[in-house]
Motif scaffolding. Structure first.
Motif, mmCIF file in Angstrom:
data_model
loop_
_atom_site.group_PDB
_atom_site.id
_atom_site.type_symbol
_atom_site.label_atom_id
_atom_site.label_comp_id
_atom_site.label_asym_id
_atom_site.label_seq_id
_atom_site.Cartn_x
_atom_site.Cartn_y
_atom_site.Cartn_z
ATOM 1 N N PRO A 59 33.961 -19.311 -25.833
ATOM 2 C CA PRO A 59 34.128 -20.774 -25.832
ATOM 3 C C PRO A 59 32.960 -21.460 -26.532
ATOM 4 O O PRO A 59 31.813 -21.011 -26.435
ATOM 5 N N GLU A 60 33.252 -22.543 -27.220
ATOM 6 C CA GLU A 60 32.212 -23.284 -27.918
ATOM 7 C C GLU A 60 31.361 -24.067 -26.915
ATOM 8 O O GLU A 60 31.696 -24.196 -25.737
ATOM 9 N N ILE B 66 29.691 -27.201 -21.841
ATOM 10 C CA ILE B 66 29.138 -28.436 -21.277
ATOM 11 C C ILE B 66 30.083 -29.004 -20.230
ATOM 12 O O ILE B 66 29.662 -29.459 -19.158
ATOM 13 N N ILE B 67 31.394 -28.966 -20.519
ATOM 14 C CA ILE B 67 32.387 -29.436 -19.546
ATOM 15 C C ILE B 67 32.319 -28.595 -18.280
ATOM 16 O O ILE B 67 32.358 -29.116 -17.155
ATOM 17 N N GLU B 68 32.191 -27.279 -18.450
ATOM 18 C CA GLU B 68 32.120 -26.384 -17.294
ATOM 19 C C GLU B 68 30.859 -26.650 -16.474
ATOM 20 O O GLU B 68 30.898 -26.642 -15.236
ATOM 21 N N VAL C 58 21.680 -23.742 -29.058
ATOM 22 C CA VAL C 58 20.367 -23.404 -29.614
ATOM 23 C C VAL C 58 20.205 -21.892 -29.706
ATOM 24 O O VAL C 58 19.759 -21.354 -30.725
ATOM 25 N N THR C 59 20.585 -21.187 -28.655
ATOM 26 C CA THR C 59 20.485 -19.721 -28.666
ATOM 27 C C THR C 59 21.344 -19.125 -29.768
ATOM 28 O O THR C 59 20.907 -18.240 -30.518
ATOM 29 N N LYS C 60 22.569 -19.627 -29.878
ATOM 30 C CA LYS C 60 23.488 -19.124 -30.904
ATOM 31 C C LYS C 60 22.962 -19.419 -32.302
ATOM 32 O O LYS C 60 23.033 -18.574 -33.201
ATOM 33 N N LEU C 61 22.402 -20.612 -32.493
ATOM 34 C CA LEU C 61 21.886 -20.996 -33.809
ATOM 35 C C LEU C 61 20.686 -20.141 -34.202
ATOM 36 O O LEU C 61 20.579 -19.682 -35.345
#
Length: 238
Positions: free
Chosen positions: A97-98, A103-105, A228-231
């Motif tokens: 999930p993006e 953030i919704i979760e 941030v981690t993914k980037l």
């Protein structure tokens, strides 16, 4: 069965195993609408103040001087139009999930944590139930704030295992547009290239005095730990 549509819940385990995984999407046009309260001499001055606050990334600070009164996404166009669904991919396993979904979760987990905490506070007839509610609130809080969970875990280990906070700075034309971080933090941008502009004097870490321009106010970086981690992984992997 939903109407004439057969869902996975209606199938046997063998039938479900033969089902394919499709990524289906629909889109709606939205606009981001923000309203803030501004005291000014006239409309032009109010617009100028708002424009500068947006440039300084302070328009969302929600201060008594500039209260944030509305910040939401509103659908544009014909909201009664029939939605168009389309398949955009087929997968063996669902993709991660993006950030927007996470953030919704996390927001939902934060609400549940608050609900459990209030319920625990109001529970006076059973210590065991109250303790269970407190534990549930703590578990939901860890889901809502995973970066704090990581910090807590690292603080219980060795000093070398502590998580290093990371902040991503986005610049255009040499000007910081926004920042995102994996830990809650404030940032202050100072420009040493005064170029004859109004400047201020600040004391450096070695005690020397430097002339700088504050290019933006002290504001909170966008807290986007997963992104941030993914980037960072994406950039360092190239």
């Amino acid at each position: 069965m939903r109407g004439d549509v057969e869902t996975c819940a209606d199938l046997s385990a063998e039938q479900q195993a033969a089902m394919k995984k499709f990524l289906v999407e629909y889109e709606l046009p939205y606009v981001h609408l923000v309203r803030v309260g501004i005291q000014a001499k006239n409309e032009e001055s109010a617009i100028s103040i708002a424009d500068q606050a947006f440039t300084d990334c302070t328009i969302w600070d929600n201060t008594p001087e500039m209260p944030l009164l509305y910040d939401d996404y509103e659908e544009t166009g014909d909201s009664g139009a029939v939605l168009e669904f389309k398949v955009v991919g087929e997968y063996q396993e669902w993709p991660e999930p993006e950030v927007c979904v996470k953030i919704i979760e996390r927001d939902a987990a934060a609400r549940r944590a608050c609900e459990h905490l209030i319920a625990a506070h109001e529970c006076s007839n059973s210590a065991s139930v109250r303790e269970a509610l407190f534990q549930s609130a703590l578990e939901e809080a860890h889901v809502a704030m995973p970066h704090l969970s990581a910090s807590t875990s690292s603080s219980n280990g060795t000093a070398g295992s502590e998580v290093m906070p990371t902040v991503v700075a986005w610049l255009e034309g040499g000007v910081v547009q926004w920042m995102a971080s994996d830990h809650p933090m404030r940032y202050l941008v100072l420009d040493a290239d005064t170029d004859g502009s109004d400047s201020m004097k600040v004391t450096m870490e070695n005690g020397s005095i430097a002339d700088v321009i504050r290019t933006s106010s002290t504001v909170l970086a966008d807290h986007l730990p997963e992104w941030v981690t993914k980037l960072v992984e994406e950039v360092e992997g190239q």
